[in-house]
Write a protein that holds these residues in place. Structure first.
Motif, PDB file in Angstrom:
ATOM      1  N   LEU A 196       0.855  -1.279  -0.129  1.00 18.02           N
ATOM      2  CA  LEU A 196      -0.024   0.123   0.074  1.00 18.02           C
ATOM      3  C   LEU A 196       0.677   1.295  -0.089  1.00 18.02           C
ATOM      4  CD1 LEU A 196      -3.162  -0.839   2.602  1.00 18.02           C
ATOM      5  CD2 LEU A 196      -3.216  -0.382  -0.151  1.00 18.02           C
ATOM      6  N   GLU A 197       2.023   1.425   0.885  1.00 20.86           N
ATOM      7  CA  GLU A 197       2.759   2.586   0.749  1.00 20.86           C
ATOM      8  C   GLU A 197       3.537   2.812  -0.370  1.00 20.86           C
ATOM      9  OE1 GLU A 197       5.974   1.867   3.829  1.00 20.86           O
ATOM     10  OE2 GLU A 197       4.355   1.869   5.421  1.00 20.86           O
ATOM     11  N   ASP A 198       3.797   1.511  -1.176  1.00 18.97           N
ATOM     12  CA  ASP A 198       4.381   1.619  -2.583  1.00 18.97           C
ATOM     13  C   ASP A 198       3.409   2.130  -3.846  1.00 18.97           C
ATOM     14  OD1 ASP A 198       6.809   1.148  -1.328  1.00 18.97           O
ATOM     15  OD2 ASP A 198       6.890  -0.936  -1.995  1.00 18.97           O
ATOM     16  N   GLY A 199       2.065   1.806  -3.112  1.00 14.67           N
ATOM     17  CA  GLY A 199       1.088   2.164  -4.326  1.00 14.67           C
ATOM     18  C   GLY A 199       0.758   0.858  -5.350  1.00 14.67           C
ATOM     19  N   ASP A 200       1.184  -0.292  -4.850  1.00 11.46           N
ATOM     20  CA  ASP A 200       0.858  -1.570  -5.554  1.00 11.46           C
ATOM     21  C   ASP A 200      -0.356  -2.120  -4.831  1.00 11.46           C
ATOM     22  OD1 ASP A 200       0.849  -3.933  -6.791  1.00 11.46           O
ATOM     23  OD2 ASP A 200       3.023  -4.281  -6.288  1.00 11.46           O
ATOM     24  N   ALA A 201      -1.532  -1.647  -5.443  1.00 15.58           N
ATOM     25  CA  ALA A 201      -2.913  -2.333  -4.951  1.00 15.58           C
ATOM     26  C   ALA A 201      -3.076  -3.691  -5.290  1.00 15.58           C
ATOM     27  CB  ALA A 201      -3.970  -1.309  -5.602  1.00 15.58           C
ATOM     28  N   ALA A 202      -2.548  -4.147  -6.378  1.00 15.55           N
ATOM     29  CA  ALA A 202      -2.811  -5.623  -6.618  1.00 15.55           C
ATOM     30  C   ALA A 202      -2.005  -6.519  -5.404  1.00 15.55           C
ATOM     31  CB  ALA A 202      -2.426  -5.817  -8.062  1.00 15.55           C
ATOM     32  N   LEU A 203      -0.758  -6.105  -5.338  1.00 17.54           N
ATOM     33  CA  LEU A 203      -0.163  -6.725  -4.033  1.00 17.54           C
ATOM     34  C   LEU A 203      -0.537  -6.794  -3.026  1.00 17.54           C
ATOM     35  CD1 LEU A 203       2.167  -8.631  -3.658  1.00 17.54           C
ATOM     36  CD2 LEU A 203       3.766  -6.483  -3.492  1.00 17.54           C
ATOM     37  N   ALA A 204      -1.111  -5.641  -2.696  1.00 18.94           N
ATOM     38  CA  ALA A 204      -1.933  -5.340  -1.214  1.00 18.94           C
ATOM     39  C   ALA A 204      -3.002  -6.178  -1.120  1.00 18.94           C
ATOM     40  CB  ALA A 204      -2.242  -3.759  -1.092  1.00 18.94           C
ATOM     41  N   LEU A 205      -3.831  -6.436  -2.206  1.00 20.88           N
ATOM     42  CA  LEU A 205      -5.217  -7.260  -2.346  1.00 20.88           C
ATOM     43  C   LEU A 205      -4.649  -8.657  -2.086  1.00 20.88           C
ATOM     44  CD1 LEU A 205      -7.382  -5.483  -4.812  1.00 20.88           C
ATOM     45  CD2 LEU A 205      -7.680  -5.692  -2.327  1.00 20.88           C
ATOM     46  N   ARG A 206      -3.664  -9.181  -2.682  1.00 24.76           N
ATOM     47  CA  ARG A 206      -3.320 -10.557  -2.754  1.00 24.76           C
ATOM     48  C   ARG A 206      -2.548 -10.700  -1.064  1.00 24.76           C
ATOM     49  NH1 ARG A 206      -0.820  -9.687  -7.849  1.00 24.76           N
ATOM     50  NH2 ARG A 206       1.271  -9.443  -7.052  1.00 24.76           N
ATOM     51  N   ALA A 207      -1.765  -9.689  -0.501  1.00 24.45           N
ATOM     52  CA  ALA A 207      -1.676  -9.844   0.734  1.00 24.45           C
ATOM     53  C   ALA A 207      -2.595  -9.879   1.644  1.00 24.45           C
ATOM     54  CB  ALA A 207      -0.488  -8.718   1.028  1.00 24.45           C
ATOM     55  N   ILE A 208      -3.626  -9.219   1.632  1.00 23.62           N
ATOM     56  CA  ILE A 208      -4.883  -9.096   2.082  1.00 23.62           C
ATOM     57  C   ILE A 208      -5.569 -10.637   2.141  1.00 23.62           C
ATOM     58  CG2 ILE A 208      -7.359  -8.445   2.658  1.00 23.62           C
ATOM     59  CD1 ILE A 208      -6.029  -5.507   1.904  1.00 23.62           C
ATOM     60  N   ASP A 209      -5.592 -11.148   0.887  1.00 23.08           N
ATOM     61  CA  ASP A 209      -6.130 -12.707   0.725  1.00 23.08           C
ATOM     62  C   ASP A 209      -5.392 -13.421   1.404  1.00 23.08           C
ATOM     63  OD1 ASP A 209      -8.017 -14.543  -0.573  1.00 23.08           O
ATOM     64  OD2 ASP A 209      -6.312 -14.995  -1.511  1.00 23.08           O
ATOM     65  N   VAL A 210      -3.866 -13.396   1.516  1.00 21.34           N
ATOM     66  CA  VAL A 210      -3.333 -14.499   2.263  1.00 21.34           C
ATOM     67  C   VAL A 210      -3.523 -14.471   3.672  1.00 21.34           C
ATOM     68  CG1 VAL A 210      -0.928 -15.108   2.948  1.00 21.34           C
ATOM     69  CG2 VAL A 210      -1.409 -14.599   0.390  1.00 21.34           C
ATOM     70  N   GLU A 211      -3.635 -13.061   4.199  1.00 21.13           N
ATOM     71  CA  GLU A 211      -3.771 -13.081   5.890  1.00 21.13           C
ATOM     72  C   GLU A 211      -4.824 -13.433   6.170  1.00 21.13           C
ATOM     73  OE1 GLU A 211      -3.778  -9.459   8.846  1.00 21.13           O
ATOM     74  OE2 GLU A 211      -4.159  -8.776   6.877  1.00 21.13           O
ATOM     75  N   THR A 212      -6.106 -13.110   5.256  1.00 16.64           N
ATOM     76  CA  THR A 212      -7.588 -13.729   5.569  1.00 16.64           C
ATOM     77  C   THR A 212      -7.445 -15.332   5.815  1.00 16.64           C
ATOM     78  OG1 THR A 212      -8.399 -11.781   4.536  1.00 16.64           O
ATOM     79  CG2 THR A 212     -10.075 -13.492   4.943  1.00 16.64           C
ATOM     80  N   ARG A 213      -6.765 -15.973   4.571  1.00 19.72           N
ATOM     81  CA  ARG A 213      -6.908 -17.358   4.575  1.00 19.72           C
ATOM     82  C   ARG A 213      -6.060 -18.010   5.738  1.00 19.72           C
ATOM     83  NH1 ARG A 213      -4.407 -19.046  -0.343  1.00 19.72           N
ATOM     84  NH2 ARG A 213      -3.899 -16.980  -0.837  1.00 19.72           N
ATOM     85  N   THR A 214      -5.128 -17.401   6.169  1.00 21.28           N
ATOM     86  CA  THR A 214      -4.079 -17.848   7.262  1.00 21.28           C
ATOM     87  C   THR A 214      -5.046 -17.778   8.637  1.00 21.28           C
ATOM     88  OG1 THR A 214      -2.700 -15.861   7.327  1.00 21.28           O
ATOM     89  CG2 THR A 214      -2.017 -17.645   6.157  1.00 21.28           C
ATOM     90  N   LEU A 215      -5.707 -16.648   8.648  1.00 21.63           N
ATOM     91  CA  LEU A 215      -6.298 -16.281   9.826  1.00 21.63           C
ATOM     92  C   LEU A 215      -7.815 -17.393   9.820  1.00 21.63           C
ATOM     93  CD1 LEU A 215      -6.161 -12.398  10.271  1.00 21.63           C
ATOM     94  CD2 LEU A 215      -5.078 -14.244  11.720  1.00 21.63           C
TER      95      LEU A 215
END
Length: 188
Positions: A100-119
């Motif tokens: 998000l800081e780097d402005g990479d929305a696609a990567l941020a969404l993938r990271a959110i997806d990974v975090e959600t699945r692990t939780l």
């Protein structure tokens, strides 16, 4: 008829590892405790299958000290597994924030997806707090202690089998019955 009175025909499946000569079983358990993989051990001449080794470990057939060493070596203990999942969720969160800081929305969404699945994996395992993992580890310790006592005292094994039957856990009762049909001393 009870285990204490007689040794009737076995019900359920006998553990292939428990059926090995004591020296061979000890060697396999030591290799597991040292971190050797289930697959590598099972490839040795005359060794039980990888699935038999895994059933032996997960069914509580190891002495408590060996079981703890195997769990640590293989990352199978509840605290280690839940800790690893929690770490993965934290790393995903950090990666998402950096993206998000780097402005990479696609990567941020993938990271959110990974975090959600692990939780979700933690929640599915019933681990919502660190205390849940500690309770699960304590339950495993209690099961190991009960296993040790039941192996040494056929009356305890009978009571355990009867209680499991009463609770409708017939397969587990059969497994206990087959494992404890020949009482052994504590530490055997």
């Amino acid at each position: 008829m009870t285990i204490a009175q007689t040794t009737p025909a076995r019900r359920g499946r006998r553990c292939d590892v428990c059926a090995l000569p004591a020296e061979t079983r000890t060697k396999l358990e030591t290799q597991l405790a040292e971190g050797m993989s289930f697959s590598r051990i099972s490839r040795a001449h005359g060794a039980p299958s990888r699935d038999s080794l895994r059933r032996h470990v997960t069914s509580g057939h190891l002495a408590p000290d060996i079981a703890d060493a195997v769990a640590r070596a293989h990352g199978l203990d509840v605290v280690a597994v839940s800790g690893r999942i929690a770490e993965a969720a934290q790393r995903a969160r950090e990666a998402g924030l950096l993206a998000l800081e780097d402005g990479d929305a696609a990567l941020a969404l993938r990271a959110i997806d990974v975090e959600t699945r692990t939780l979700a994996a933690l929640a599915a395992a019933g681990v919502e707090r660190e205390a849940d993992a500690i309770v699960a580890a304590s339950a495993m310790d209690l099961a190991r202690a009960l296993y040790t006592v039941a192996r040494a005292d056929a009356h305890v094994a009978d009571a355990l089998t009867a209680e499991l039957d009463r609770r409708g856990l017939r397969d587990l009762a059969d497994d206990v019955f087959s494992q404890f049909s020949e009482p052994k001393g504590i530490g055997s």
